[in-house]
Design a protein around this motif. Structure first.
Motif, short mmCIF file in Angstrom:
data_model
loop_
_atom_site.label_atom_id
_atom_site.label_comp_id
_atom_site.label_asym_id
_atom_site.label_seq_id
_atom_site.Cartn_x
_atom_site.Cartn_y
_atom_site.Cartn_z
N THR A 80 28.88 -0.32 -4.39
CA THR A 80 29.88 -1.26 -4.89
C THR A 80 29.27 -2.61 -5.22
O THR A 80 29.87 -3.40 -5.94
N GLU A 81 28.07 -2.87 -4.70
CA GLU A 81 27.42 -4.15 -4.93
C GLU A 81 25.92 -3.93 -5.05
O GLU A 81 25.35 -3.13 -4.31
N LEU A 82 25.30 -4.66 -5.97
CA LEU A 82 23.85 -4.61 -6.13
C LEU A 82 23.33 -6.03 -6.35
O LEU A 82 23.81 -6.73 -7.24
N THR A 83 22.39 -6.44 -5.51
CA THR A 83 21.78 -7.76 -5.64
C THR A 83 20.36 -7.56 -6.16
O THR A 83 19.55 -6.86 -5.54
N VAL A 84 20.07 -8.18 -7.31
CA VAL A 84 18.78 -8.05 -7.98
C VAL A 84 17.93 -9.27 -7.61
O VAL A 84 18.31 -10.41 -7.91
N PRO A 85 16.79 -9.07 -6.94
CA PRO A 85 15.94 -10.19 -6.53
C PRO A 85 15.48 -11.05 -7.71
O PRO A 85 15.39 -10.57 -8.85
N SER A 86 15.16 -12.29 -7.42
CA SER A 86 14.74 -13.23 -8.47
C SER A 86 13.42 -12.82 -9.12
O SER A 86 13.10 -13.28 -10.21
N THR A 87 12.65 -11.97 -8.48
CA THR A 87 11.34 -11.57 -8.99
C THR A 87 11.41 -10.42 -10.00
O THR A 87 10.41 -10.08 -10.62
N VAL A 88 12.60 -9.83 -10.17
CA VAL A 88 12.74 -8.71 -11.11
C VAL A 88 12.67 -9.23 -12.55
O VAL A 88 13.44 -10.10 -12.94
N THR A 89 11.71 -8.71 -13.31
CA THR A 89 11.53 -9.13 -14.70
C THR A 89 11.91 -8.02 -15.69
O THR A 89 12.00 -8.27 -16.88
N LYS A 90 12.09 -6.80 -15.18
CA LYS A 90 12.52 -5.69 -16.03
C LYS A 90 13.66 -4.96 -15.31
O LYS A 90 13.53 -4.56 -14.16
N PHE A 91 14.78 -4.81 -16.04
CA PHE A 91 15.97 -4.18 -15.47
C PHE A 91 16.53 -3.21 -16.49
O PHE A 91 17.01 -3.61 -17.54
N GLY A 92 16.49 -1.91 -16.20
CA GLY A 92 16.95 -0.89 -17.13
C GLY A 92 18.45 -0.69 -17.06
O GLY A 92 19.17 -1.35 -16.31
N GLU A 93 18.95 0.24 -17.86
CA GLU A 93 20.40 0.49 -17.92
C GLU A 93 20.90 1.02 -16.58
O GLU A 93 20.21 1.71 -15.86
N LEU A 94 22.16 0.66 -16.27
CA LEU A 94 22.76 1.07 -15.00
C LEU A 94 23.11 2.54 -14.97
O LEU A 94 22.95 3.21 -13.95
N GLY A 95 23.63 3.05 -16.07
CA GLY A 95 24.10 4.42 -16.08
C GLY A 95 25.51 4.50 -15.50
O GLY A 95 26.28 3.56 -15.56
N ASN A 96 25.83 5.62 -14.88
CA ASN A 96 27.18 5.89 -14.39
C ASN A 96 27.33 5.42 -12.94
O ASN A 96 26.97 6.13 -12.01
N ILE A 97 27.88 4.21 -12.77
CA ILE A 97 28.19 3.69 -11.43
C ILE A 97 29.58 3.06 -11.49
O ILE A 97 29.75 1.85 -11.40
#
Length: 181
Positions: free
Chosen positions: A48-65
Motif C-alpha cells: 500500500t506504500e512504497l518509499t523510494v530512497p533519495s539515492t535512486v536514480t533509475k525507477f522503472g514502471e510500477l506495473g499492476n499494484i
C-alpha cells in the motif's frame, strides 16, 4: 507466502520483476544507497506504500499494484519517472525544491485524487499547464501558539495562486491562516 521484504544497506539494484507476483507481499523497506529499481519489481503485490530512497536514480514502471495508495520519493526525480503510471487513488509525496513540479503533471494518474503532498505539510493541485498551484489542504498539525498556518507565495518556483474549496475545513487546530504575497 512472502509478506515482507527488507533490502539491506549495500544492495544497489533491484532487478526487473524481482518480486513480481508475490501476491502476499505487503511491506517493502528500501535503504539509502539503492540506485536502481527496475520495472515491474513489485508488480502483482499488495503493498500500500512504497518509499523510494533519495539515492535512486533509475525507477522503472510500477506495473499492476492496485493496492498502492502512497508513493514517497525522498529525492530528485529519477530517470524515466515521467513514464510512471499510477493506480487510481495513489498519492505521490515528494520533497520541495527538487524539480518535481516539472515532472509530476506529466505522470498519468498522478492527479487522480487531485493532490500531491510536499514534505512540509501542504497538498497542492497544479493548473492544467503546471504553471500555477492551488492549495487543496494541509496534513500538518498545528500545535504551537499562535496556531498559525502560513501558505507560501510559491512552491518549488511555481506560484501558489489559490486556496481550493474546503482546503482548511474542519481544522480546529488552526487559529489563523496567512496567505503570502
Amino acid at each position: 507466502d512472502l509478506r515482507e521484504v527488507v533490502v539491506e544497506t549495500g544492495i544497489t539494484s533491484i532487478g526487473r520483476g524481482a518480486f513480481s507476483q508475490c501476491g502476499n507481499l505487503v511491506s517493502v523497506s528500501l535503504p539509502e544507497g539503492l540506485t536502481t529499481i527496475d520495472g515491474l519489481a513489485f508488480s502483482g503485490t499488495v503493498i500500500t506504500e512504497l518509499t523510494v530512497p533519495s539515492t535512486v536514480t533509475k525507477f522503472g514502471e510500477l506495473g499492476n499494484i492496485p493496492s498502492l495508495r502512497k508513493l514517497v520519493f525522498l529525492g530528485a526525480p529519477p530517470s524515466d519517472v515521467s513514464k510512471l503510471v499510477l493506480p487510481v487513488g495513489c498519492k505521490v509525496i515528494v520533497p520541495p525544491n527538487c524539480g518535481w513540479n516539472n515532472i509530476v503533471p506529466s505522470i498519468p494518474g498522478a492527479w487522480q485524487d487531485g493532490t500531491i503532498e510536499y514534505d512540509y505539510g501542504f497538498m497542492v493541485r497544479p493548473s492544467g499547464d503546471g504553471k500555477e498551484l492551488t492549495i487543496t489542504g494541509s496534513y500538518q498539525e498545528i500545535t504551537d501558539p499562535p496556531r498559525k498556518m502560513v501558505i507560501p507565495a510559491e512552491i518549488d518556483g511555481i506560484p501558489v495562486t489559490s486556496v481550493g474549496a474546503g482546503a482548511f475545513s474542519n481544522r480546529s487546530d488552526i487559529a489563523s491562516v496567512v496567505v503570502s504575497e
